[in-house]
Design an enzyme around this catalytic site. Structure first.
Site, PDB file in Angstrom:
ATOM      1  N   ARG A 180      -9.899   0.649   8.995  1.00 54.48           N
ATOM      2  CA  ARG A 180      -9.299  -0.454   9.088  1.00 54.48           C
ATOM      3  C   ARG A 180     -10.208  -1.357  10.199  1.00 54.48           C
ATOM      4  O   ARG A 180      -9.976  -2.577  10.325  1.00 54.48           O
ATOM      5  CB  ARG A 180      -8.028  -0.535   9.934  1.00 54.48           C
ATOM      6  CG  ARG A 180      -6.614  -1.146   9.397  1.00 54.48           C
ATOM      7  CD  ARG A 180      -5.918  -0.935  10.332  1.00 54.48           C
ATOM      8  NE  ARG A 180      -4.374  -1.354  10.052  1.00 54.48           N
ATOM      9  CZ  ARG A 180      -3.457  -0.679   9.321  1.00 54.48           C
ATOM     10  NH1 ARG A 180      -3.596   0.508   8.861  1.00 54.48           N
ATOM     11  NH2 ARG A 180      -2.256  -1.441   9.112  1.00 54.48           N
ATOM     12  N   ARG A 240      -0.704  -8.758  13.372  1.00 57.96           N
ATOM     13  CA  ARG A 240      -1.161  -7.944  12.514  1.00 57.96           C
ATOM     14  C   ARG A 240      -1.887  -8.676  11.317  1.00 57.96           C
ATOM     15  O   ARG A 240      -3.173  -8.198  10.891  1.00 57.96           O
ATOM     16  CB  ARG A 240      -0.303  -7.049  11.727  1.00 57.96           C
ATOM     17  CG  ARG A 240       0.120  -5.807  12.942  1.00 57.96           C
ATOM     18  CD  ARG A 240       1.665  -5.665  12.667  1.00 57.96           C
ATOM     19  NE  ARG A 240       1.908  -4.848  11.359  1.00 57.96           N
ATOM     20  CZ  ARG A 240       3.167  -4.864  10.803  1.00 57.96           C
ATOM     21  NH1 ARG A 240       4.060  -5.382  11.288  1.00 57.96           N
ATOM     22  NH2 ARG A 240       3.432  -4.038   9.333  1.00 57.96           N
ATOM     23  N   LYS A 264       0.833  -1.038   0.057  1.00 57.17           N
ATOM     24  CA  LYS A 264      -0.038  -0.014   0.068  1.00 57.17           C
ATOM     25  C   LYS A 264       0.897   1.130  -0.168  1.00 57.17           C
ATOM     26  O   LYS A 264       0.655   1.977  -0.548  1.00 57.17           O
ATOM     27  CB  LYS A 264      -0.882  -0.266   1.134  1.00 57.17           C
ATOM     28  CG  LYS A 264      -1.743  -1.306   1.297  1.00 57.17           C
ATOM     29  CD  LYS A 264      -2.903  -1.260   2.634  1.00 57.17           C
ATOM     30  CE  LYS A 264      -2.021  -1.164   3.858  1.00 57.17           C
ATOM     31  NZ  LYS A 264      -1.457  -2.322   4.266  1.00 57.17           N
ATOM     32  N   ARG A 289      11.191  -0.851  11.223  1.00 55.14           N
ATOM     33  CA  ARG A 289       9.888  -0.533  12.102  1.00 55.14           C
ATOM     34  C   ARG A 289      10.067  -1.391  13.272  1.00 55.14           C
ATOM     35  O   ARG A 289      10.190  -2.765  13.056  1.00 55.14           O
ATOM     36  CB  ARG A 289       8.838  -0.571  11.348  1.00 55.14           C
ATOM     37  CG  ARG A 289       8.501   0.870  10.505  1.00 55.14           C
ATOM     38  CD  ARG A 289       7.150   0.619   9.617  1.00 55.14           C
ATOM     39  NE  ARG A 289       5.933  -0.068  10.288  1.00 55.14           N
ATOM     40  CZ  ARG A 289       4.840  -0.235   9.558  1.00 55.14           C
ATOM     41  NH1 ARG A 289       4.696   0.138   8.299  1.00 55.14           N
ATOM     42  NH2 ARG A 289       3.812  -0.845  10.250  1.00 55.14           N
ATOM     43  N   ARG A 339      11.494  -5.236   5.094  1.00 55.11           N
ATOM     44  CA  ARG A 339      11.206  -3.983   4.855  1.00 55.11           C
ATOM     45  C   ARG A 339      12.078  -3.023   5.707  1.00 55.11           C
ATOM     46  O   ARG A 339      12.434  -3.383   7.054  1.00 55.11           O
ATOM     47  CB  ARG A 339       9.490  -3.539   5.484  1.00 55.11           C
ATOM     48  CG  ARG A 339       9.538  -2.123   5.326  1.00 55.11           C
ATOM     49  CD  ARG A 339       8.057  -1.830   5.066  1.00 55.11           C
ATOM     50  NE  ARG A 339       6.825  -2.366   6.387  1.00 55.11           N
ATOM     51  CZ  ARG A 339       5.946  -2.460   6.326  1.00 55.11           C
ATOM     52  NH1 ARG A 339       5.227  -1.997   5.250  1.00 55.11           N
ATOM     53  NH2 ARG A 339       5.308  -2.757   7.392  1.00 55.11           N
TER      54      ARG A 339
HETATM   55  P1  ADP Z   1       1.204  -1.827   7.663  1.00 51.40           P
HETATM   56  O1  ADP Z   1       2.256  -1.315   6.870  1.00 51.40           O
HETATM   57  O2  ADP Z   1       1.415  -2.988   8.270  1.00 51.40           O
HETATM   58  O3  ADP Z   1      -0.143  -1.995   6.752  1.00 51.40           O
HETATM   59  P2  ADP Z   1       0.565   0.753   8.919  1.00 51.40           P
HETATM   60  O4  ADP Z   1       1.735   1.458   8.619  1.00 51.40           O
HETATM   61  O5  ADP Z   1      -0.789   0.921   8.021  1.00 51.40           O
HETATM   62  O6  ADP Z   1       0.831  -0.933   8.839  1.00 51.40           O
HETATM   63  O7  ADP Z   1       0.125   0.631  10.549  1.00 51.40           O
HETATM   64  C1  ADP Z   1       1.011   0.342  11.619  1.00 51.40           C
HETATM   65  C2  ADP Z   1       0.199   0.272  12.891  1.00 51.40           C
HETATM   66  O8  ADP Z   1      -0.407   1.248  13.331  1.00 51.40           O
HETATM   67  C3  ADP Z   1      -0.933  -0.911  12.925  1.00 51.40           C
HETATM   68  O9  ADP Z   1      -0.585  -2.281  13.113  1.00 51.40           O
HETATM   69  C4  ADP Z   1      -1.845  -0.272  13.948  1.00 51.40           C
HETATM   70  O10 ADP Z   1      -1.364  -0.603  15.311  1.00 51.40           O
HETATM   71  C5  ADP Z   1      -1.854   1.187  13.719  1.00 51.40           C
HETATM   72  N1  ADP Z   1      -2.517   1.484  13.023  1.00 51.40           N
HETATM   73  C6  ADP Z   1      -2.496   2.298  11.594  1.00 51.40           C
HETATM   74  N2  ADP Z   1      -3.879   2.609  11.022  1.00 51.40           N
HETATM   75  C7  ADP Z   1      -4.770   2.294  12.039  1.00 51.40           C
HETATM   76  C8  ADP Z   1      -5.814   2.332  11.843  1.00 51.40           C
HETATM   77  N3  ADP Z   1      -6.607   2.795  10.811  1.00 51.40           N
HETATM   78  N4  ADP Z   1      -6.680   1.625  13.039  1.00 51.40           N
HETATM   79  C9  ADP Z   1      -6.254   1.215  13.990  1.00 51.40           C
HETATM   80  N5  ADP Z   1      -4.748   1.203  14.002  1.00 51.40           N
HETATM   81  C10 ADP Z   1      -4.162   1.847  13.160  1.00 51.40           C
HETATM   82  P1  ADP Z   2       2.067  -1.846   3.097  1.00 48.34           P
HETATM   83  O1  ADP Z   2       2.254  -0.236   3.253  1.00 48.34           O
HETATM   84  O2  ADP Z   2       1.144  -2.583   2.539  1.00 48.34           O
HETATM   85  O3  ADP Z   2       2.438  -2.385   4.573  1.00 48.34           O
HETATM   86  P2  ADP Z   2       4.683  -1.684   1.861  1.00 48.34           P
HETATM   87  O4  ADP Z   2       4.600  -0.573   0.526  1.00 48.34           O
HETATM   88  O5  ADP Z   2       5.369  -0.966   2.855  1.00 48.34           O
HETATM   89  O6  ADP Z   2       3.333  -2.319   2.350  1.00 48.34           O
HETATM   90  O7  ADP Z   2       5.626  -2.895   1.588  1.00 48.34           O
HETATM   91  C1  ADP Z   2       6.159  -4.060   2.379  1.00 48.34           C
HETATM   92  C2  ADP Z   2       7.212  -4.370   1.838  1.00 48.34           C
HETATM   93  O8  ADP Z   2       7.403  -5.212   0.591  1.00 48.34           O
HETATM   94  C3  ADP Z   2       8.151  -3.283   1.580  1.00 48.34           C
HETATM   95  O9  ADP Z   2       9.452  -3.687   1.840  1.00 48.34           O
HETATM   96  C4  ADP Z   2       8.230  -3.169  -0.023  1.00 48.34           C
HETATM   97  O10 ADP Z   2       9.632  -2.888  -0.604  1.00 48.34           O
HETATM   98  C5  ADP Z   2       7.771  -4.599  -0.327  1.00 48.34           C
HETATM   99  N1  ADP Z   2       7.252  -4.478  -1.810  1.00 48.34           N
HETATM  100  C6  ADP Z   2       6.337  -3.835  -1.953  1.00 48.34           C
HETATM  101  N2  ADP Z   2       5.701  -4.096  -3.137  1.00 48.34           N
HETATM  102  C7  ADP Z   2       6.306  -5.207  -3.357  1.00 48.34           C
HETATM  103  C8  ADP Z   2       6.164  -6.185  -4.822  1.00 48.34           C
HETATM  104  N3  ADP Z   2       5.315  -5.834  -5.784  1.00 48.34           N
HETATM  105  N4  ADP Z   2       6.937  -7.243  -4.606  1.00 48.34           N
HETATM  106  C9  ADP Z   2       7.854  -7.557  -3.734  1.00 48.34           C
HETATM  107  N5  ADP Z   2       8.072  -6.663  -2.523  1.00 48.34           N
HETATM  108  C10 ADP Z   2       7.311  -5.528  -2.554  1.00 48.34           C
END
Ligand code: ADP
Ligand code: ADP
Length: 209
Positions: free
Chosen positions: A88, A166, A13, A155, A127
């Site tokens: 979420r 998660r 995302k 992170r 990541r």
């Molecule tokens: P990911 O990359 O794993 O999708 P995010 O960066 O979006 O994670 O979120 C990291 C953490 O922040 C989540 O595991 C949760 O603890 C918190 N968080 C983020 N957005 C939300 C939301 N909309 N509602 C509740 N918790 C959230």
């Molecule tokens: P989210 O925001 O959904 O948690 P991220 O964009 O942070 O996901 O991506 C999670 C990890 O996967 C990062 O280390 C990123 O570089 C890697 N990644 C993202 N897109 C791809 C893809 N299409 N194939 C392989 N790895 C990816």
């Protein structure tokens, strides 16, 4: 355009939002980034969120909804936005709906980036983020150039244990928003497996080119 990106942790995302918002000229609103900034700054909101985030739990709706609704009310979000990581939960989706209705505006699309659970742990544990540019890398799939490798950060919640927590939360609490948006005719499913460029092309097509 008003767009929501949904998908499991590590679906891509953040990676995809960064690529798309530039072209679309809308702000990227990531509640995860906002919460991490609040934790780093030591604000009241950050103190409330910290423990939940480290454990891979969701931050309570009462904390997140106000923060997100306030953010989409800011001037730069009036022309549109790309929401990443919000809503979420079902109550968050309903609160967003109410806020958008009150403002007299509508969502254009909710894009679900689909990646199988079996691929998620490797994506999450590899990541790394560049704290200067915020660029997201992956140690195997998108390795950083030598000159930035030394400053990359991982992170705190990108451990295998927190990742599994998660994923469980995603299936239990976030997945129910999918039928909510499907019923409204807004849902577009995009395969998140393949190169980031291939996924960007699919997303662009799903958003109507
Ligand atoms: P990911 O990359 O794993 O999708 P995010 O960066 O979006 O994670 O979120 C990291 C953490 O922040 C989540 O595991 C949760 O603890 C918190 N968080 C983020 N957005 C939300 C939301 N909309 N509602 C509740 N918790 C959230
Ligand atoms: P989210 O925001 O959904 O948690 P991220 O964009 O942070 O996901 O991506 C999670 C990890 O996967 C990062 O280390 C990123 O570089 C890697 N990644 C993202 N897109 C791809 C893809 N299409 N194939 C392989 N790895 C990816």
């Amino acid at each position: 355009m008003r767009i929501i990106l949904v998908g499991p942790p590590g679906a891509g995302k953040g990676t995809q939002a960064a690529r798309l918002v530039e072209r679309l000229g809308i702000p990227h609103i990531s509640t995860g980034d906002m919460l991490r900034a609040a934790v780093k700054a030591g604000t009241e909101l950050g103190k409330k969120a910290d423990g939940y985030m480290k454990a891979g739990d969701l931050v309570p709706d009462a904390v997140v909804i106000g923060m997100a609704v306030e953010r989409i009310g800011e001037p730069d979000a009036q022309k549109g936005f790309m929401l990443d990581g919000f809503p979420r939960t079902r109550p968050q989706a309903e609160a967003l709906d109410a806020a958008l209705s009150a403002a007299g505006v509508q969502l254009d699309a909710v894009v679900l980036i689909e990646v199988d659970d079996s691929l998620i742990v490797e994506r999450i544990t590899g990541r790394r983020t560049d704290p200067e540019t915020k660029r997201i890398y992956h140690m195997t799939f998108d390795p950083p150039p030598a000159e930035v490798a030394g400053r990359l950060v991982q992170r705190k919640d990108d451990t295998e244990e927190a990742c599994r927590a998660r994923l469980k939360k995603y299936h239990g609490e976030t997945a129910p928003i999918i039928p909510f948006y499907e019923d409204k005719g807004l849902l577009r499913r995009v395969d998140g497996v393949g190169s980031p460029d291939a996924v960007t092309a699919r997303l662009t097509a799903a958003l109507g080119g």
